[in-house]
Design a protein around this motif. Structure first.
Motif, PDB file in Angstrom:
ATOM      1  N   PRO A  65      55.265  37.822  38.295  1.00  0.00           N
ATOM      2  CA  PRO A  65      55.213  38.648  37.074  1.00  0.00           C
ATOM      3  C   PRO A  65      54.048  39.628  37.149  1.00  0.00           C
ATOM      4  CG  PRO A  65      54.522  36.376  36.633  1.00  0.00           C
ATOM      5  CD  PRO A  65      55.062  36.381  38.023  1.00  0.00           C
ATOM      6  N   ASP A  66      54.142  40.684  36.371  1.00  0.00           N
ATOM      7  CA  ASP A  66      53.132  41.747  36.444  1.00  0.00           C
ATOM      8  C   ASP A  66      51.719  41.229  36.214  1.00  0.00           C
ATOM      9  OD1 ASP A  66      55.083  43.562  37.016  1.00  0.00           O
ATOM     10  OD2 ASP A  66      55.148  44.463  35.012  1.00  0.00           O
ATOM     11  N   ASP A  67      51.576  40.218  35.344  1.00  0.00           N
ATOM     12  CA  ASP A  67      50.233  39.727  35.046  1.00  0.00           C
ATOM     13  C   ASP A  67      49.730  38.717  36.070  1.00  0.00           C
ATOM     14  OD1 ASP A  67      51.876  37.610  34.402  1.00  0.00           O
ATOM     15  OD2 ASP A  67      51.039  37.284  32.404  1.00  0.00           O
ATOM     16  N   GLU A  68      50.474  38.520  37.159  1.00  0.00           N
ATOM     17  CA  GLU A  68      50.019  37.646  38.247  1.00  0.00           C
ATOM     18  C   GLU A  68      49.958  38.362  39.592  1.00  0.00           C
ATOM     19  OE1 GLU A  68      51.919  33.867  38.675  1.00  0.00           O
ATOM     20  OE2 GLU A  68      52.026  33.513  36.502  1.00  0.00           O
ATOM     21  N   ARG A  69      50.568  39.526  39.677  1.00  0.00           N
ATOM     22  CA  ARG A  69      50.607  40.189  40.971  1.00  0.00           C
ATOM     23  C   ARG A  69      49.224  40.719  41.341  1.00  0.00           C
ATOM     24  NH1 ARG A  69      53.655  46.006  39.860  1.00  0.00           N
ATOM     25  NH2 ARG A  69      51.754  47.239  39.752  1.00  0.00           N
ATOM     26  N   PRO A  70      48.938  40.860  42.638  1.00  0.00           N
ATOM     27  CA  PRO A  70      47.620  41.342  43.060  1.00  0.00           C
ATOM     28  C   PRO A  70      47.339  42.758  42.572  1.00  0.00           C
ATOM     29  CG  PRO A  70      48.840  40.418  44.915  1.00  0.00           C
ATOM     30  CD  PRO A  70      49.808  40.529  43.777  1.00  0.00           C
ATOM     31  N   THR A  71      46.082  43.008  42.261  1.00  0.00           N
ATOM     32  CA  THR A  71      45.642  44.360  41.923  1.00  0.00           C
ATOM     33  C   THR A  71      44.785  44.950  43.037  1.00  0.00           C
ATOM     34  OG1 THR A  71      43.689  43.461  40.780  1.00  0.00           O
ATOM     35  CG2 THR A  71      45.678  43.839  39.447  1.00  0.00           C
ATOM     36  N   LYS A  72      44.529  44.143  44.068  1.00  0.00           N
ATOM     37  CA  LYS A  72      43.705  44.589  45.186  1.00  0.00           C
ATOM     38  C   LYS A  72      44.102  43.745  46.399  1.00  0.00           C
ATOM     39  CE  LYS A  72      38.715  45.083  46.329  1.00  0.00           C
ATOM     40  NZ  LYS A  72      38.407  46.482  46.006  1.00  0.00           N
ATOM     41  N   VAL A  73      44.116  44.353  47.589  1.00  0.00           N
ATOM     42  CA  VAL A  73      44.453  43.655  48.834  1.00  0.00           C
ATOM     43  C   VAL A  73      43.361  43.921  49.861  1.00  0.00           C
ATOM     44  CG1 VAL A  73      46.150  43.347  50.670  1.00  0.00           C
ATOM     45  CG2 VAL A  73      46.917  43.961  48.369  1.00  0.00           C
ATOM     46  N   VAL A  74      42.842  42.843  50.447  1.00  0.00           N
ATOM     47  CA  VAL A  74      41.823  42.963  51.496  1.00  0.00           C
ATOM     48  C   VAL A  74      42.264  42.117  52.681  1.00  0.00           C
ATOM     49  CG1 VAL A  74      39.369  42.911  52.045  1.00  0.00           C
ATOM     50  CG2 VAL A  74      40.089  43.078  49.652  1.00  0.00           C
ATOM     51  N   PRO A 172      35.474  43.242  39.313  1.00  0.00           N
ATOM     52  CA  PRO A 172      35.557  42.325  38.164  1.00  0.00           C
ATOM     53  C   PRO A 172      36.915  42.396  37.486  1.00  0.00           C
ATOM     54  CG  PRO A 172      34.234  44.259  37.624  1.00  0.00           C
ATOM     55  CD  PRO A 172      34.487  44.315  39.095  1.00  0.00           C
ATOM     56  N   GLY A 173      37.444  41.221  37.126  1.00  0.00           N
ATOM     57  CA  GLY A 173      38.707  41.152  36.419  1.00  0.00           C
ATOM     58  C   GLY A 173      39.947  41.363  37.271  1.00  0.00           C
ATOM     59  N   GLU A 174      39.786  41.507  38.560  1.00  0.00           N
ATOM     60  CA  GLU A 174      40.938  41.798  39.414  1.00  0.00           C
ATOM     61  C   GLU A 174      41.538  40.530  40.008  1.00  0.00           C
ATOM     62  OE1 GLU A 174      41.639  45.340  41.317  1.00  0.00           O
ATOM     63  OE2 GLU A 174      39.571  46.051  41.257  1.00  0.00           O
ATOM     64  N   ARG A 175      42.800  40.666  40.420  1.00  0.00           N
ATOM     65  CA  ARG A 175      43.505  39.622  41.154  1.00  0.00           C
ATOM     66  C   ARG A 175      43.611  40.097  42.603  1.00  0.00           C
ATOM     67  NH1 ARG A 175      46.196  40.432  36.352  1.00  0.00           N
ATOM     68  NH2 ARG A 175      47.754  41.751  37.374  1.00  0.00           N
ATOM     69  N   VAL A 176      42.974  39.381  43.508  1.00  0.00           N
ATOM     70  CA  VAL A 176      42.792  39.878  44.873  1.00  0.00           C
ATOM     71  C   VAL A 176      43.588  39.040  45.862  1.00  0.00           C
ATOM     72  CG1 VAL A 176      41.129  40.458  46.668  1.00  0.00           C
ATOM     73  CG2 VAL A 176      40.486  40.678  44.255  1.00  0.00           C
ATOM     74  N   LEU A 177      44.422  39.711  46.653  1.00  0.00           N
ATOM     75  CA  LEU A 177      45.136  39.083  47.760  1.00  0.00           C
ATOM     76  C   LEU A 177      44.322  39.284  49.031  1.00  0.00           C
ATOM     77  CD1 LEU A 177      47.663  37.833  49.179  1.00  0.00           C
ATOM     78  CD2 LEU A 177      48.552  40.192  49.345  1.00  0.00           C
ATOM     79  N   ILE A 178      44.027  38.185  49.720  1.00  0.00           N
ATOM     80  CA  ILE A 178      43.289  38.234  50.975  1.00  0.00           C
ATOM     81  C   ILE A 178      44.189  37.722  52.091  1.00  0.00           C
ATOM     82  CG2 ILE A 178      41.347  37.253  52.260  1.00  0.00           C
ATOM     83  CD1 ILE A 178      39.788  37.267  49.628  1.00  0.00           C
ATOM     84  N   VAL A 179      44.339  38.526  53.130  1.00  0.00           N
ATOM     85  CA  VAL A 179      45.161  38.163  54.283  1.00  0.00           C
ATOM     86  C   VAL A 179      44.222  37.986  55.471  1.00  0.00           C
ATOM     87  CG1 VAL A 179      47.136  38.789  55.706  1.00  0.00           C
ATOM     88  CG2 VAL A 179      47.030  39.568  53.322  1.00  0.00           C
TER      89      VAL A 179
END
Length: 242
Positions: A65-74, A172-179
């Motif tokens: 859902p939109d409120d769980e998807r990443p907002t940043k990818v590193v 701050p406040g972001e959802r970050v995906l780390i690969v």
């Protein structure tokens, strides 16, 4: 990793199966001393299985859902991690090829743990070619042992603490995906959950699955574990995926 202006969520994944993963498996099965990988560690590519795993990860991301998807990818700078990130995001509507999509940032602190003179060797190879190092490993324990030219798990923890400190300040406040890599996933759990040497080395005995998902979400002003090494999404559309 606490505070008001802090990360909202971390989603960590290990890269898809690499040619190095397959080579080590074959070498151990054959009783060989080395894996025979021609590339330097940073340039080891994904296998076809690894590419399928990355695509399955992307389909899972696309369903969030939109409120769980990443907002940043590193991602780690290593090829297998960057390719995993690219393949996964290509399955979504918010990847770098989409208008306003997320770009993949790279941070060298997310690279795999460096093995130094032991790189490319199986455990049998270490025992036969570097018996003094094998004895030193047994004496010091896996967490603090540093191979010549390489890193200990404690060294990895130090650079990851630096990475996460900077990430909190910048996102701050972001959802970050780390690969990244299995050691990065395990050491992140050590840092976030405040585990002991003994606890993290026990967890490390079970290999992290390629393209598995580990998540920590902010609750009560701290990141709390949601799931660790979850692989269910890899079998939802392709039951043959290892």
């Amino acid at each position: 990793m606490n505070g008001v202006n802090a990360l909202e969520e971390l989603i960590l994944t290990r890269h898809g199966e690499s040619a190095g993963n397959a080579a080590y498996r074959a070498a151990r099965a054959a009783g060989a001393e080395e894996a025979g990988i021609p590339e330097r560690d940073a340039d080891i590519p994904l296998t076809e299985t690894g590419r399928r795993q990355a695509a399955a990860l992307g389909r899972w991301l696309a369903k969030l859902p939109d409120d769980e998807r990443p907002t940043k990818v590193v991602a780690s700078p290593y090829l297998r991690a960057q390719d995993t990130a690219r393949i996964a995001l290509a399955q979504t509507h918010f990847g770098p090829d989409e208008p306003g999509g997320l770009r993949i940032e790279v941070d060298e602190r997310l690279r795999d743990r460096e093995q130094g003179v032991l790189e490319g060797l199986t455990s049998l190879g270490v025992e036969r070619r570097h018996p003094q190092e094998a004895a030193r490993l047994r004496r010091l324990g896996k967490f603090y042992y540093r191979p010549p030219g390489g890193e200990s798990w404690a060294d990895l923890a130090l650079r990851l603490r630096s990475f996460y400190r900077d990430l909190e300040l910048s996102s701050p406040g972001e959802r970050v995906l780390i690969v990244a890599h299995d050691a990065v996933v395990v050491t992140t759990r050590y840092i976030i959950e405040g585990l002991s040497e003994q606890e993290i080395m026990e967890i490390e005995k079970e290999p992290i699955g390629n393209c598995s998902v580990s998540r920590w979400r902010r609750r009560e002003d701290a990141l709390r574990p949601v799931v660790f090494d979850d692989r269910a999404h890899l079998f939802e559309t392709d039951p043959t995926t290892p």
